[in-house]
Design an enzyme around this catalytic site. Structure first.
Site, short mmCIF file in Angstrom:
data_model
loop_
_atom_site.label_atom_id
_atom_site.label_comp_id
_atom_site.label_asym_id
_atom_site.label_seq_id
_atom_site.Cartn_x
_atom_site.Cartn_y
_atom_site.Cartn_z
N ASP A 69 0.84 -1.20 0.00
CA ASP A 69 0.00 0.00 0.00
C ASP A 69 0.88 1.25 0.00
OD1 ASP A 69 -1.93 1.90 0.23
OD2 ASP A 69 -2.54 1.40 2.28
N LYS A 124 1.79 7.72 0.63
CA LYS A 124 2.11 7.70 2.06
C LYS A 124 3.49 8.31 2.29
CE LYS A 124 -0.49 3.64 3.62
NZ LYS A 124 -1.39 4.36 4.54
N ASP A 154 -0.01 -5.14 4.35
CA ASP A 154 -1.41 -4.77 4.10
C ASP A 154 -2.23 -5.91 3.46
OD1 ASP A 154 -3.21 -2.75 4.62
OD2 ASP A 154 -2.96 -1.75 2.68
N ASP A 164 -5.66 6.41 -0.85
CA ASP A 164 -5.07 5.65 0.26
C ASP A 164 -6.15 4.92 1.08
OD1 ASP A 164 -3.08 4.58 1.80
OD2 ASP A 164 -2.76 6.39 3.01
N GLU A 176 -7.92 2.60 0.06
CA GLU A 176 -8.12 1.62 -1.01
C GLU A 176 -8.67 0.30 -0.50
OE1 GLU A 176 -5.41 1.93 0.66
OE2 GLU A 176 -5.00 -0.18 1.09
N ARG A 186 -11.11 -0.41 1.59
CA ARG A 186 -12.58 -0.48 1.56
C ARG A 186 -13.09 -0.62 0.14
NH1 ARG A 186 -12.92 5.11 4.64
NH2 ARG A 186 -11.17 4.07 5.66
N1 BES Z 1 -3.35 0.11 4.96
C1 BES Z 1 -3.80 1.32 5.56
C2 BES Z 1 -4.12 1.15 7.04
C3 BES Z 1 -2.97 0.86 7.94
C4 BES Z 1 -2.34 1.88 8.64
C5 BES Z 1 -2.58 -0.44 8.18
C6 BES Z 1 -1.31 1.59 9.51
C7 BES Z 1 -1.56 -0.72 9.05
C8 BES Z 1 -0.93 0.29 9.72
C9 BES Z 1 -5.06 1.83 4.84
O1 BES Z 1 -5.18 1.51 3.51
C10 BES Z 1 -5.05 3.32 4.95
O2 BES Z 1 -4.20 3.92 4.37
N2 BES Z 1 -6.00 3.85 5.70
C11 BES Z 1 -6.13 5.23 5.92
C12 BES Z 1 -7.60 5.56 5.74
C13 BES Z 1 -7.86 7.01 5.69
C14 BES Z 1 -7.33 7.63 4.40
C15 BES Z 1 -9.36 7.20 5.80
C16 BES Z 1 -5.70 5.55 7.33
O3 BES Z 1 -5.95 4.78 8.24
O4 BES Z 1 -5.05 6.58 7.52
ZN ZN Z 2 -4.23 -0.28 2.95
ZN ZN Z 3 -4.16 2.90 2.23
#
Ligand code: BES
Ligand code: ZN
Ligand code: ZN
Length: 462
Positions: free
Chosen positions: A233, A240, A251, A310, A312, A314
Site C-alpha cells: 500500500d 504515504k 497490508d 489511500d 483503497e 474499503r
Molecule cells: N493500509 C492502511 C491502514 C494501515 C495503517 C494499516 C497503519 C496498518 C498500519 C489503509 O489503507 C489506509 O491507508 N488507511 C487510511 C484511511 C484514511 C485515508 C481514511 C488511514 O488509516 O489513515
Molecule cells: Zn491499505
Molecule cells: Zn491505504
C-alpha cells in the site's frame, strides 16, 4: 519442530510451569507471570516459567509463559525439550492446548533473508494429559498461523496478487477445495471496477481469489471469510509519507489469515462449509494510477467517489464482498482487513476492532477471541456514521464527511456495510494486531503475527 507425546520426561532440557503459590518452595524464584528462570541440576536444565497468582491464571497466561520458555531453550541452543504440561496442578480450561500453542507459536522465527540461520529446537516431547488427535489439531492450527506470518513478512515483490492466487491454488490439491481466480481481464469484464482501479497502476495486476471448501455435504450452511489483500500500500496518488510506508507489505494480512485458515480447515478435514475470498491488488503510484476525485461504478452497482486513493482497502473489499454475496451466497460473512491506522489509536496492537450488523455473530466472535487469545472489541455502527459516507455527486464516498481522522475505523466499516447485502456480517480491523513493530511478547513475534487464523478456526470449528 517434531512433536511427540510421552508418559514421562526424558529430555535433559525441561520446561516447567509454576504459579506464585507453587513457587513458595523454590529459592529465588517467585513465579510471577513473565518470569523465566533457568536452573541446572547435574545434566538437566530446568526452565521455570512463572504463571503468577493461581486465581488469575488463565489460558493466555500459560500460552504466553510457554512461548517465553521455548525462547529460552532456543537461546540456550537446545535441540530437544520436554514440555511438562501444567494441567495436573492447575484447573484452567484449555491449559494443555495453550501450553503447546505457546511453544509452537513462540518458537517461530523468520530467517528467509538471514545469511546466518537462528538456532531451532528440533524435537519437543510433551508430557501430560493430551491426546494425539488433540495434539495434531493444535499443531495444524499453529502451522497455519506461522504460514500466515511468513506471507506477511516476505517481500512485497514476492507476495504479489498472482502469488496469493498461486498459494490458494496449491490448496486445491484437496478434493474438498475448489479455487477460482479472476484475473485483471475478467475483473474488468465483470465490472469489479473498484478492485480493478486500485490495482491498475501496478506491474503486478489484481486478482479476485475464491477458495470454496466443502467439508460438510449434509449441511447447507456456509460461512464466508473475506480478506484484504493489498500486497503493498503506497497510498497511490495520495502517497504515504516516510514513516508510514515502510511496513506496507503487511497490508495483505487479512488475505494471509484467510489463506492460513483455509489451509487449516483442509488439513483437518473439518466438517464445515467455508468460502474464503481475497481481493488482491498492489496499490501503486504511477502514470496509470486511479485519480482522487473520480467516480467509479462498483460491482454492486453503487457509485463511489474516490476522495483518497489511500483508502483503497474499503474499495477492494466492497467489490470482494459484493461479488461473494452475489455469487457464493454465504449465510454469513466475516471480513478481516488492515483497514485503518485509527484502530491503533483506539486499541493499540493488542486487540482488534469488530464492527457488525448482527449481535449474535458479534458475540460469538467475541467469545472465540477470548478463547483463542486473539481478542476483539466491538464498535458501534450508528446511522450517523453511515450517513457520513453518502456522496454528493455519487452514491457513496470513500472518506467520511467528518473532520480528518474522526471515527475513521467506524466510517471505514460503515462503507463496507453498504456492499454486504442483508446477511449477518462482521468486519474485523486488524491494522494494529497483524503486525508487531516492537519486541516479541509471549506468543506474538516481531513483525507478522498471523492474527486471525486462531480466531477464525476457533469460531468455525466450534
Ligand atoms: N493500509 C492502511 C491502514 C494501515 C495503517 C494499516 C497503519 C496498518 C498500519 C489503509 O489503507 C489506509 O491507508 N488507511 C487510511 C484511511 C484514511 C485515508 C481514511 C488511514 O488509516 O489513515
Ligand atoms: Zn491499505
Ligand atoms: Zn491505504
Amino acid at each position: 519442530m517434531k512433536l511427540k507425546l510421552s508418559r514421562s520426561t526424558t529430555s535433559a532440557t525441561q520446561i516447567h510451569f509454576f504459579t506464585k503459590e507453587d513457587a513458595k518452595t523454590i529459592t529465588d524464584f517467585s513465579g510471577e507471570s513473565g518470569e523465566t528462570e533457568v536452573r541446572y541440576d547435574r545434566k538437566n536444565t530446568m526452565i521455570y516459567c512463572g504463571l503468577g497468582e493461581k486465581a488469575l491464571c488463565n489460558a493466555q497466561v500459560i500460552r504466553s509463559a510457554s512461548a517465553r520458555g521455548i525462547r529460552k531453550a532456543i537461546e540456550l541452543k537446545r535441540d530437544g525439550v520436554s514440555l511438562v504440561l501444567p494441567s495436573q496442578k492447575l484447573r484452567v480450561e484449555g491449559s494443555e492446548k495453550a501450553a503447546v500453542e505457546g511453544m509452537l507459536l513462540g518458537s517461530y522465527s523468520f530467517s528467509k533473508y538471514k545469511s546466518e540461520k537462528p538456532h531451532t529446537v528440533k524435537t519437543a516431547e510433551i508430557t501430560g494429559d493430551l491426546s494425539s488427535t488433540e495434539l495434531k489439531k493444535i499443531e495444524t492450527i499453529c502451522r497455519g498461523v506461522n504460514y500466515a506470518r511468513d506471507l506477511v513478512n516476505s517481500n512485497a515483490s514476492e507476495i504479489t496478487p498472482e502469488k496469493l492466487a498461486q498459494e490458494a491454488s496449491a490448496l486445491s490439491l484437496s478434493k474438498r477445495i475448489k479455487v477460482t481466480v479472476l484475473n485483471e481481464k475478467k475483473l474488468k469484464q465483470q465490472g469489479l471496477n473498484l478492485l480493478y482501479a486500485v490495482g491498475q497502476a501496478s506491474p503486478y495486476p489484481p486478482r479476485l481469489i475464491i477458495i470454496k471448501y466443502s467439508g460438510d455435504p449434509k449441511s447447507k450452511q456456509r460461512t464466508a471469510i473475506a480478506g484484504k489483500g493489498i500486497t503493498f500500500d503506497s497510498g497511490g496518488q495520495n502517497l504515504k509519507p516516510t514513516g508510514h510506508i515502510e511496513t506496507m507489505r503487511m497490508d495483505m494480512a487479512g488475505a494471509a489469515a484467510v489463506l492460513g485458515t483455509m489451509k487449516v480447515l483442509s488439513e483437518l478435514k473439518a466438517a464445515v462449509n467455508v468460502t474464503g475470498v481475497i481481493g488482491a491488488a498492489h496499490n501503486a503510484i504511477g502514470e496509470n494510477s486511479y485519480f482522487p476525485g473520480d467516480i467509479y461504478k462498483s460491482y454492486s452497482g453503487k457509485t463511489v467517489e474516490i476522495n483518497s486513493s489511500d483508502a483503497e482497502g474499503r474499495l477492494v473489499l466492497a467489490d470482494t464482498v459484493a461479488y461473494c454475496h452475489k455469487n457464493c451466497k454465504p449465510d454469513r460473512l466475516i471480513d478481516l482487513a488492515t483497514l485503518t491506522g485509527g484502530i491503533l489509536f483506539a486499541l493499540g496492537d493488542l486487540v482488534a476492532g469488530i464492527f457488525s450488523n448482527d449481535d449474535k455473530l458479534a458475540d460469538e466472535l467475541f467469545k472465540s477471541g477470548e478463547k483463542s487469545g486473539e481478542r476483539l472489541w466491538r464498535f458501534p455502527l450508528y446511522k450517523e456514521y453511515c450517513d457520513a459516507m453518502r456522496g454528493d455527486l455519487s452514491d457513496l464516498r470513500n472518506l467520511s464527511k467528518f473532520k480528518k481522522g474522526y471515527a475513521s475505523s467506524i466510517t471505514g466499516a460503515a462503507f463496507i456495510k453498504e456492499f454486504i447485502g442483508d446477511i449477518p456480517w462482521a468486519h474485523i480491523d486488524i491494522a494494529g494486531t497483524a503486525f508487531n513493530e516492537g519486541q516479541a511478547r509471549g506468543e506474538i513475534p516481531q513483525y507478522g503475527t498471523g492474527f486471525g487464523v486462531r480466531l477464525l478456526t476457533e469460531y468455525l470449528l466450534k
